[in-house]
Design a protein around this motif. Structure first.
Motif, PDB file in Angstrom:
ATOM      1  N   GLY A 168      26.018 -36.392 -59.590  1.00 16.76           N
ATOM      2  CA  GLY A 168      25.119 -35.380 -59.052  1.00 16.76           C
ATOM      3  C   GLY A 168      25.465 -33.970 -59.460  1.00 16.76           C
ATOM      4  N   HIS A 169      24.578 -33.054 -59.086  1.00 15.95           N
ATOM      5  CA  HIS A 169      24.790 -31.639 -59.368  1.00 15.95           C
ATOM      6  C   HIS A 169      25.758 -30.982 -58.382  1.00 15.95           C
ATOM      7  CE1 HIS A 169      20.949 -31.069 -62.026  1.00 15.95           C
ATOM      8  NE2 HIS A 169      21.783 -31.971 -62.491  1.00 15.95           N
ATOM      9  N   ASP A 170      26.378 -31.788 -57.518  1.00 19.61           N
ATOM     10  CA  ASP A 170      27.491 -31.290 -56.699  1.00 19.61           C
ATOM     11  C   ASP A 170      28.822 -31.524 -57.418  1.00 19.61           C
ATOM     12  OD1 ASP A 170      27.487 -34.026 -56.517  1.00 19.61           O
ATOM     13  OD2 ASP A 170      27.610 -34.117 -54.334  1.00 19.61           O
ATOM     14  N   LYS A 171      28.721 -31.759 -58.734  1.00 18.57           N
ATOM     15  CA  LYS A 171      29.882 -31.891 -59.629  1.00 18.57           C
ATOM     16  C   LYS A 171      30.752 -33.108 -59.320  1.00 18.57           C
ATOM     17  CE  LYS A 171      30.195 -26.852 -60.210  1.00 18.57           C
ATOM     18  NZ  LYS A 171      31.065 -25.676 -60.133  1.00 18.57           N
ATOM     19  N   CYS A 172      30.139 -34.195 -58.852  1.00 17.78           N
ATOM     20  CA  CYS A 172      30.985 -35.344 -58.547  1.00 17.78           C
ATOM     21  C   CYS A 172      30.322 -36.670 -58.895  1.00 17.78           C
ATOM     22  CB  CYS A 172      31.418 -35.330 -57.078  1.00 17.78           C
ATOM     23  SG  CYS A 172      30.251 -36.056 -55.931  1.00 17.78           S
ATOM     24  N   LYS A 181      18.171 -48.877 -46.721  1.00 21.04           N
ATOM     25  CA  LYS A 181      19.065 -47.881 -46.107  1.00 21.04           C
ATOM     26  C   LYS A 181      19.151 -46.625 -46.961  1.00 21.04           C
ATOM     27  CE  LYS A 181      22.987 -50.373 -45.847  1.00 21.04           C
ATOM     28  NZ  LYS A 181      22.980 -51.672 -46.560  1.00 21.04           N
ATOM     29  N   THR A 182      19.691 -45.571 -46.338  1.00 24.46           N
ATOM     30  CA  THR A 182      19.928 -44.294 -47.037  1.00 24.46           C
ATOM     31  C   THR A 182      21.423 -44.098 -47.227  1.00 24.46           C
ATOM     32  OG1 THR A 182      17.952 -43.302 -46.046  1.00 24.46           O
ATOM     33  CG2 THR A 182      19.575 -41.783 -46.963  1.00 24.46           C
ATOM     34  N   TYR A 183      21.798 -43.672 -48.427  1.00 24.61           N
ATOM     35  CA  TYR A 183      23.208 -43.387 -48.738  1.00 24.61           C
ATOM     36  C   TYR A 183      23.385 -41.875 -48.896  1.00 24.61           C
ATOM     37  CZ  TYR A 183      23.106 -48.344 -50.078  1.00 24.61           C
ATOM     38  OH  TYR A 183      22.937 -49.703 -50.091  1.00 24.61           O
ATOM     39  N   PRO A 184      24.248 -41.244 -48.086  1.00 26.54           N
ATOM     40  CA  PRO A 184      24.494 -39.799 -48.241  1.00 26.54           C
ATOM     41  C   PRO A 184      25.477 -39.553 -49.390  1.00 26.54           C
ATOM     42  CG  PRO A 184      25.777 -40.670 -46.411  1.00 26.54           C
ATOM     43  CD  PRO A 184      25.003 -41.830 -46.968  1.00 26.54           C
ATOM     44  N   ALA A 185      25.004 -39.794 -50.607  1.00 25.82           N
ATOM     45  CA  ALA A 185      25.903 -39.844 -51.768  1.00 25.82           C
ATOM     46  C   ALA A 185      26.359 -38.468 -52.247  1.00 25.82           C
ATOM     47  CB  ALA A 185      25.220 -40.592 -52.908  1.00 25.82           C
ATOM     48  N   HIS A 186      25.450 -37.460 -52.187  1.00 20.80           N
ATOM     49  CA  HIS A 186      25.751 -36.151 -52.781  1.00 20.80           C
ATOM     50  C   HIS A 186      25.258 -35.003 -51.907  1.00 20.80           C
ATOM     51  CE1 HIS A 186      27.108 -37.921 -56.600  1.00 20.80           C
ATOM     52  NE2 HIS A 186      26.145 -38.817 -56.400  1.00 20.80           N
ATOM     53  N   GLN A 187      25.758 -33.819 -52.228  1.00 21.99           N
ATOM     54  CA  GLN A 187      25.342 -32.594 -51.533  1.00 21.99           C
ATOM     55  C   GLN A 187      24.265 -31.850 -52.313  1.00 21.99           C
ATOM     56  OE1 GLN A 187      26.701 -31.795 -48.462  1.00 21.99           O
ATOM     57  NE2 GLN A 187      27.663 -33.806 -48.706  1.00 21.99           N
ATOM     58  N   ASN A 188      23.931 -32.371 -53.476  1.00 23.07           N
ATOM     59  CA  ASN A 188      22.955 -31.717 -54.350  1.00 23.07           C
ATOM     60  C   ASN A 188      22.249 -32.804 -55.163  1.00 23.07           C
ATOM     61  OD1 ASN A 188      21.578 -29.768 -55.929  1.00 23.07           O
ATOM     62  ND2 ASN A 188      23.333 -28.378 -55.878  1.00 23.07           N
ATOM     63  N   ARG A 189      21.372 -32.407 -56.036  1.00 22.99           N
ATOM     64  CA  ARG A 189      20.523 -33.320 -56.814  1.00 22.99           C
ATOM     65  C   ARG A 189      21.290 -34.482 -57.447  1.00 22.99           C
ATOM     66  NH1 ARG A 189      15.485 -32.695 -59.448  1.00 22.99           N
ATOM     67  NH2 ARG A 189      15.290 -33.769 -61.428  1.00 22.99           N
ATOM     68  N   GLY A 199      20.181 -34.971 -52.647  1.00 28.04           N
ATOM     69  CA  GLY A 199      21.493 -35.617 -52.742  1.00 28.04           C
ATOM     70  C   GLY A 199      21.558 -37.021 -52.173  1.00 28.04           C
ATOM     71  N   ALA A 200      20.519 -37.430 -51.451  1.00 26.79           N
ATOM     72  CA  ALA A 200      20.521 -38.772 -50.855  1.00 26.79           C
ATOM     73  C   ALA A 200      20.022 -39.819 -51.848  1.00 26.79           C
ATOM     74  CB  ALA A 200      19.639 -38.784 -49.611  1.00 26.79           C
TER      75      ALA A 200
END
Length: 410
Positions: free
Chosen positions: A133-137, A108-116, A90-91
């Motif tokens: 992403g696969h966190d539906k967003c 830098k790293t972006y914590p963009a998603h909770q999944n792929r 998710g990053a």
């Protein structure tokens, strides 16, 4: 050799210039470096590699960087040498590539998603990195501060993304077969409309900001062209692939659409003609040709003491017909049907031989294609997939570009 290739007629084939091999797992994304004999690849084997062509003609990785998680998506901005890599966890990680393409520095790293992460785009003017992403967003983050600006959730996995930098509109395709058009603001967004037409998950999108056309490829093996600027909704259905359409690219200069499918099929569609829109399928309780009842029409079956028939649809007129009234099959390229489809007998009689002339050329990529990218200015295409092979193609024999390629087959 080059002169011989470019003097061939339009029925010529793409020319395979090079194969790049070395990844240990599926290659998720491959991009041609503008004005360079080079390719950037991202793979499920957790590596990002920059391949440069040596004097020997072979490609060697000038950069080989291992990530903490499988790489699932990538975006590269050539003018600023910035690369954004989406991962299975998710990053999104940002790097800066040196001028000589021999070094890559972490930014830098972006914590963009909770999944792929499924797709990424970078907008320099707003300094946003936008991703699905696969966190539906869909999320959009500020590249200056690294902070999250906004998120919008869907009912299904978000699979692909296109973005209009001028209007800040985002197009998101998902696994339910729906495309959502969003207007992104600094900290919020609004849903403009949803587009429904595919019978399978959306696998690829391409936005042409000049003609304001959106093209979508899906797992139902078809492509739809949506006239966003004209607010007409679905305008064209293109059917010529025998497997799911994994990647598409519209060449505005030559009015051609290039599409690739999972079975290795490469299609080049002529969009510089007046095509006909496929009709909406009509619903009826009985055949609209012979008036025999369909099997759910209990009353008419009882009244006429006949057995109900199965319902079909003529692809040319859209009428609901029975099998006896639609015994023929025909291609009808002007409506996007490049292989034979069911038509009613009367429509079959109306189709002339010249109406069956193909309006696309079909080629064999000879490997599973899960991702494709084009350098339109040079007429080059790169394909990659689960067979771990990256292929670089000269597409000028088939896309009508008169521009000389920067790559050579030697």
């Amino acid at each position: 050799m080059a002169a011989e290739i470019h003097s061939r007629p339009q029925s010529s084939r793409p020319v395979l210039l090079s194969k790049v091999e070395g990844h240990q797992d599926t290659v998720s994304a491959a991009l041609l470096i503008p004005k360079e004999d080079g390719v950037i690849t991202a793979s499920e084997d957790r590596t990002i590699r920059v391949w440069l062509k040596r004097d020997s003609g072979q490609y060697w990785p000038s950069i080989y960087h291992t990530m903490s998680s499988p790489c699932s998506a990538m975006a590269y901005h050539h003018d600023s040498r910035r690369i954004f890599v989406g991962q299975d966890n998710g990053a999104i990680m940002e790097f800066h590539i040196s001028e000589d393409f021999n070094k890559m520095n972490f930014v830098k790293t972006y914590p963009a998603h909770q999944n792929r992460v499924s797709a990424i785009t970078f907008c320099l003017t707003s300094e946003w990195v936008i991703s699905t992403g696969h966190d539906k967003c869909i999320s959009w983050m500020c590249t200056r501060s690294g902070s999250m600006l906004g998120r919008h959730y869907f009912t299904s996995w978000a699979s692909c993304l296109q973005y209009d930098h001028e209007t800040q509109h985002a197009f998101v395709g998902d696994y339910s077969g729906q495309i959502t058009l969003l207007k992104l603001e600094q900290n919020t967004c609004s849903v403009i409309t949803t587009l429904k037409g595919h019978e399978g998950s959306i696998t690829s999108l391409w936005w042409d900001p000049v003609q304001r056309l959106l093209f979508s490829g899906a797992s139902d093996n078809s492509i739809i062209m949506w006239d966003i600027g004209g607010r007409k909704g679905r305008t064209l259905l293109l059917q010529g692939h025998h497997d799911k359409v994994q990647a598409i690219c519209y060449i505005q200069l030559t009015r051609q659409l290039v599409s690739c499918s999972a079975d290795g099929g490469i299609a080049v569609w002529n969009m510089d003609i007046s095509r006909e829109e496929a009709p909406q399928w009509l619903e009826s309780d009985s055949c609209q040709k012979c008036e025999q009842p369909f099997f759910w029409n209990i009353k008419q079956m009882w009244d006429t003491k006949t057995l109900g028939l199965r319902q079909h649809h003529c692809r040319k007129c859209g009428q609901a017909v029975c099998g006896k009234c639609s015994t023929k099959r025909s291609s009808y390229p002007i409506m996007g049907f490049e292989f034979q489809v069911r038509v009613c007998d009367s429509c079959f009689e109306s189709i002339k031989d010249e109406d069956r002339t193909s309006l696309a050329t079909f080629h064999e990529g000879k490997h599973n294609i899960s991702h494709m990218s084009m350098d339109i200015s040079r007429g080059l295409m790169v394909t990659c997939g689960s067979d771990r092979i990256v292929k670089i193609w000269d597409m000028t024999p088939v896309v009508g570009c008169s521009l000389a390629t920067g790559f050579s087959s030697r």
